[in-house]
Design an enzyme around this catalytic site. Structure first.
Site: not given
Length: 296
Positions: A146, A170, A245, A242, A268
């Protein structure tokens, strides 16, 4: 009700360890909801009813907001109500019976391998900024990370002898991502020839990619870098950071990579998020059949 929002955002920052960008997004979405309630003279959390929430989402729809953005609002507001309920500020959460907006299954745009090659060939590697841009783009495609992960990447997180990098995603979750020989080559070139010219001892810290002021690149800088070379490559489709990605994941799966492995590389938490790339692959196969089969 802003005092409750302020308290909730502090919890997200200190206990959930969310990034500043995520917290700002929550702040914006919930503030928009609270402003809507104020227009109806609702200033106490216990006064909020299900019909107020339904009316708010109807107003969002009337302004032309996409279902994906509305779904983000729903998630933010639901989290806020959950906090109010757990903290005993409200007796029940009025959003529980309000269904989230249905998402349209728009597949993310993906570049072909040839288009990626065209973009990667454009930076002038004899120029210090061109060499930096080349290394940046190579890394974006090689690792599928990211933008937030890219700009915060530090030299201490590069383990080139093992051909991996360490990424903090994240919620500051750490993961190890493989990096190919091409990206390693260009990052090493950048580290030896370009970064020393950009580095400012008191400002640069250990960040890998620097701007002309010697500080780390911003998210907007990455957008501008991508936009510049996409235009130079003559690619007309809508391409953003993105997209690299999306392309990284799709090309891996097209090449036969295991879905779980790709999930791990992308960071993820839910494999269903990764599975969207299998849909892209399937659409590609169907298109190939249609284009090239005698009875397609």
């Amino acid at each position: 009700m802003n005092i409750f929002l302020k308290e909730y955002l502090s919890v997200l920052k200190l206990e959930k360890n969310l990034s500043e960008n995520t917290i700002q997004s929550y702040r914006n979405d919930i503030t928009c909801f609270l402003n809507f309630l104020e227009e109806d003279n609702i200033t106490d959390p216990d006064e909020i009813k299900q019909n107020n929430i339904v009316a708010f989402f109807k107003s969002l729809k009337d302004t032309g907001l996409t279902s994906r953005s509305a779904s983000r609002y729903h998630s933010a507001i639901k989290g806020f109500f959950k906090y109010l309920f757990v903290s005993k500020y409200i007796k029940e959460s009025p959003i529980e019976k309000v269904s989230p907006p249905k998402l349209s299954k728009n597949l993310p745009s993906v570049l072909s391998v040839n288009e990626i090659e065209m973009i990667l060939s454009k930076p002038d590697v004899n120029d210090k900024l061109g060499l930096r841009d080349k290394a940046t783009l190579e890394l974006l495609y090689a690792c599928g990370i990211r933008v937030s992960e890219l700009i915060n990447l530090k030299i201490s997180s590069l383990f080139f002898s093992e051909e991996v990098i360490r990424v903090f995603g994240k919620g500051s979750k750490e993961r190890i991502v493989p990096i190919g020989s091409s990206a390693v080559k260009w990052i090493n070139e950048y580290l030896s020839k370009s970064r020393p010219l950009l580095e400012k001892k008191m400002k640069s810290e250990n960040y890998l990619f620097l701007n002309t002021r010697g500080t780390k690149l911003s998210r907007m800088s990455i957008w501008k870098i991508v936009d510049k070379y996409v235009k130079e490559a003559g690619i007309k489709s809508d391409v953003h950071p993105h997209t690299f990605r999306h392309s990284f994941a799709t090309h891996l799966l097209e090449g036969g990579a295991d879905l779980r492995a790709v999930q791990e590389m992308l960071g993820h938490s839910d494999i269903s998020t990764t599975q969207i790339y299998t849909h892209i692959d399937r659409e590609y196969i169907k298109q190939m059949h249609k284009d090239f089969h005698p009875r397609g």
